[in-house]
Design a protein around this motif. Sequence first.
Motif, PDB file in Angstrom:
ATOM      1  N   LEU A 172       0.868  -1.216   0.218  1.00 47.02           N
ATOM      2  CA  LEU A 172       0.072  -0.053  -0.193  1.00 47.02           C
ATOM      3  C   LEU A 172       0.941   1.173  -0.135  1.00 47.02           C
ATOM      4  O   LEU A 172       0.497   2.211  -0.591  1.00 47.02           O
ATOM      5  CB  LEU A 172      -0.804   0.166   1.172  1.00 47.02           C
ATOM      6  CG  LEU A 172      -2.165  -0.902   1.123  1.00 47.02           C
ATOM      7  CD1 LEU A 172      -2.942  -1.166   2.503  1.00 47.02           C
ATOM      8  CD2 LEU A 172      -2.975  -0.533   0.232  1.00 47.02           C
ATOM      9  N   LEU A 173       1.967   1.280   0.704  1.00 45.03           N
ATOM     10  CA  LEU A 173       2.884   2.453   0.973  1.00 45.03           C
ATOM     11  C   LEU A 173       3.554   2.681  -0.561  1.00 45.03           C
ATOM     12  O   LEU A 173       3.671   3.793  -1.025  1.00 45.03           O
ATOM     13  CB  LEU A 173       3.975   2.160   1.834  1.00 45.03           C
ATOM     14  CG  LEU A 173       4.824   3.231   2.136  1.00 45.03           C
ATOM     15  CD1 LEU A 173       4.409   4.678   2.493  1.00 45.03           C
ATOM     16  CD2 LEU A 173       6.006   2.653   2.977  1.00 45.03           C
ATOM     17  N   LEU A 174       3.944   1.688  -1.295  1.00 46.55           N
ATOM     18  CA  LEU A 174       4.600   1.770  -2.382  1.00 46.55           C
ATOM     19  C   LEU A 174       3.574   2.336  -3.408  1.00 46.55           C
ATOM     20  O   LEU A 174       3.767   3.223  -4.465  1.00 46.55           O
ATOM     21  CB  LEU A 174       5.260   0.377  -3.017  1.00 46.55           C
ATOM     22  CG  LEU A 174       6.218   0.019  -2.402  1.00 46.55           C
ATOM     23  CD1 LEU A 174       6.573  -1.490  -2.653  1.00 46.55           C
ATOM     24  CD2 LEU A 174       7.559   1.042  -2.534  1.00 46.55           C
ATOM     25  N   ASN A 175       2.210   1.743  -3.418  1.00 48.69           N
ATOM     26  CA  ASN A 175       1.356   2.197  -4.359  1.00 48.69           C
ATOM     27  C   ASN A 175       0.987   3.577  -4.302  1.00 48.69           C
ATOM     28  O   ASN A 175       0.673   4.345  -5.140  1.00 48.69           O
ATOM     29  CB  ASN A 175       0.080   1.358  -4.437  1.00 48.69           C
ATOM     30  CG  ASN A 175       0.142  -0.033  -4.848  1.00 48.69           C
ATOM     31  OD1 ASN A 175       0.923  -0.032  -6.056  1.00 48.69           O
ATOM     32  ND2 ASN A 175      -0.693  -1.153  -4.508  1.00 48.69           N
ATOM     33  N   LEU A 194      -6.089   2.256 -12.884  1.00 44.99           N
ATOM     34  CA  LEU A 194      -6.756   0.949 -12.763  1.00 44.99           C
ATOM     35  C   LEU A 194      -6.015  -0.270 -13.174  1.00 44.99           C
ATOM     36  O   LEU A 194      -5.948  -1.261 -12.585  1.00 44.99           O
ATOM     37  CB  LEU A 194      -8.094   1.112 -13.338  1.00 44.99           C
ATOM     38  CG  LEU A 194      -9.148   0.147 -12.807  1.00 44.99           C
ATOM     39  CD1 LEU A 194      -9.237   0.129 -11.214  1.00 44.99           C
ATOM     40  CD2 LEU A 194     -10.406   0.254 -13.377  1.00 44.99           C
ATOM     41  N   PHE A 195      -5.302  -0.014 -14.257  1.00 44.81           N
ATOM     42  CA  PHE A 195      -4.414  -1.262 -14.700  1.00 44.81           C
ATOM     43  C   PHE A 195      -3.273  -1.817 -13.726  1.00 44.81           C
ATOM     44  O   PHE A 195      -3.194  -2.930 -13.440  1.00 44.81           O
ATOM     45  CB  PHE A 195      -3.808  -1.111 -16.061  1.00 44.81           C
ATOM     46  CG  PHE A 195      -2.620  -0.258 -15.906  1.00 44.81           C
ATOM     47  CD1 PHE A 195      -1.368  -1.095 -15.965  1.00 44.81           C
ATOM     48  CD2 PHE A 195      -2.501   1.249 -15.879  1.00 44.81           C
ATOM     49  CE1 PHE A 195      -0.239  -0.170 -15.916  1.00 44.81           C
ATOM     50  CE2 PHE A 195      -1.440   1.728 -15.700  1.00 44.81           C
ATOM     51  CZ  PHE A 195      -0.310   1.289 -15.778  1.00 44.81           C
ATOM     52  N   LEU A 196      -2.871  -0.899 -12.626  1.00 44.38           N
ATOM     53  CA  LEU A 196      -2.105  -1.363 -11.868  1.00 44.38           C
ATOM     54  C   LEU A 196      -2.463  -2.474 -10.951  1.00 44.38           C
ATOM     55  O   LEU A 196      -1.905  -3.090 -10.345  1.00 44.38           O
ATOM     56  CB  LEU A 196      -1.668  -0.014 -10.842  1.00 44.38           C
ATOM     57  CG  LEU A 196      -0.675   1.069 -11.535  1.00 44.38           C
ATOM     58  CD1 LEU A 196      -0.429   2.121 -10.468  1.00 44.38           C
ATOM     59  CD2 LEU A 196       0.438   0.372 -11.955  1.00 44.38           C
ATOM     60  N   TYR A 197      -3.850  -2.622 -10.782  1.00 43.68           N
ATOM     61  CA  TYR A 197      -4.513  -3.274  -9.724  1.00 43.68           C
ATOM     62  C   TYR A 197      -5.232  -4.660 -10.713  1.00 43.68           C
ATOM     63  O   TYR A 197      -4.868  -5.675 -10.112  1.00 43.68           O
ATOM     64  CB  TYR A 197      -5.584  -2.662  -8.914  1.00 43.68           C
ATOM     65  CG  TYR A 197      -4.950  -1.420  -8.269  1.00 43.68           C
ATOM     66  CD1 TYR A 197      -4.389  -1.672  -7.306  1.00 43.68           C
ATOM     67  CD2 TYR A 197      -5.107  -0.079  -8.949  1.00 43.68           C
ATOM     68  CE1 TYR A 197      -3.953  -0.544  -6.476  1.00 43.68           C
ATOM     69  CE2 TYR A 197      -4.645   0.915  -8.093  1.00 43.68           C
ATOM     70  CZ  TYR A 197      -4.050   0.768  -7.006  1.00 43.68           C
ATOM     71  OH  TYR A 197      -3.552   1.926  -6.584  1.00 43.68           O
ATOM     72  N   GLU A 198      -5.789  -4.264 -11.662  1.00 46.76           N
ATOM     73  CA  GLU A 198      -6.517  -5.241 -12.665  1.00 46.76           C
ATOM     74  C   GLU A 198      -5.423  -6.196 -13.412  1.00 46.76           C
ATOM     75  O   GLU A 198      -5.513  -7.501 -13.255  1.00 46.76           O
ATOM     76  CB  GLU A 198      -7.416  -4.867 -13.304  1.00 46.76           C
ATOM     77  CG  GLU A 198      -8.599  -4.035 -12.763  1.00 46.76           C
ATOM     78  CD  GLU A 198      -9.704  -3.708 -13.693  1.00 46.76           C
ATOM     79  OE1 GLU A 198      -9.268  -3.596 -14.794  1.00 46.76           O
ATOM     80  OE2 GLU A 198     -10.783  -3.533 -13.077  1.00 46.76           O
ATOM     81  N   VAL A 199      -4.511  -5.741 -13.921  1.00 42.21           N
ATOM     82  CA  VAL A 199      -3.242  -6.466 -14.728  1.00 42.21           C
ATOM     83  C   VAL A 199      -2.750  -7.425 -13.685  1.00 42.21           C
ATOM     84  O   VAL A 199      -2.630  -8.613 -14.020  1.00 42.21           O
ATOM     85  CB  VAL A 199      -2.258  -5.359 -15.417  1.00 42.21           C
ATOM     86  CG1 VAL A 199      -1.284  -6.306 -15.838  1.00 42.21           C
ATOM     87  CG2 VAL A 199      -3.017  -4.652 -16.449  1.00 42.21           C
TER      88      VAL A 199
END
Length: 237
Positions: A172-175, A194-199
Amino acid sequence: MKSANLLKSLQFNTIISGEEGTGRHTLAAYMMPDAPVVHADDPQLYTQLENHSQIIIDRLSAVDSLSRLSQSIQKHGVKVIAIAEEGFGLGGSESLFSVRIVLPPLRERVEDIPPLVRKFLSEAKAMFGEKETNEPFDPDLRSLDLSRNAFSLRRSVFLHYFAARMGEEELLLLNEAYLSSKMEVEEDIYRRELFLYEVPLIRAGTKRFKSQLKMSHAFGLNRNTLRKKITEWKEYL
């Protein structure tokens, strides 16, 4: 290595060329472990040639004059190993170096990648005080960055090492740190990132479940919705 071991005991000048990160400096230091390393554009280069019987010259392309360098080496009888960039030409001073060693990039030396991966993993563990273990560490070779050879490979191994040990709070900190840097453009931020989570979720699901049917059940998504997501992010999958 056979050439390197042979040249250790011979009074031949050698030039080692290749892309960055292919091991040019490591090989030179192996061949002449006690020799000083001097950059070719160092004002003290010619003084060093006068005062040493062996010398490693780095960044040969930056030398002011190959002709002057050749004369100085011959005058003082110095044994030289020079390090040059890939494709470096001697420009008429070929007689200065009896041996030329060209180190291929890692993408052409795939047999060297696994031992380098193990070496860099050991470095990461030592850096953070972790004991050596026989835990499996076999990242997909396609996920390793070889663009700068050993330099980028080391970075890839460290990233895999950190990722395998990262918890939710750290992730979470990095994101948050990454996304904070993307907030300058206040337009469609949610959709754009959003692609950072879905991919990664789809990638991990593909490896784990093997089929879209099982993955859709695990994700709690309709199969058509999952297909749309896969099509939407296909350039990243």
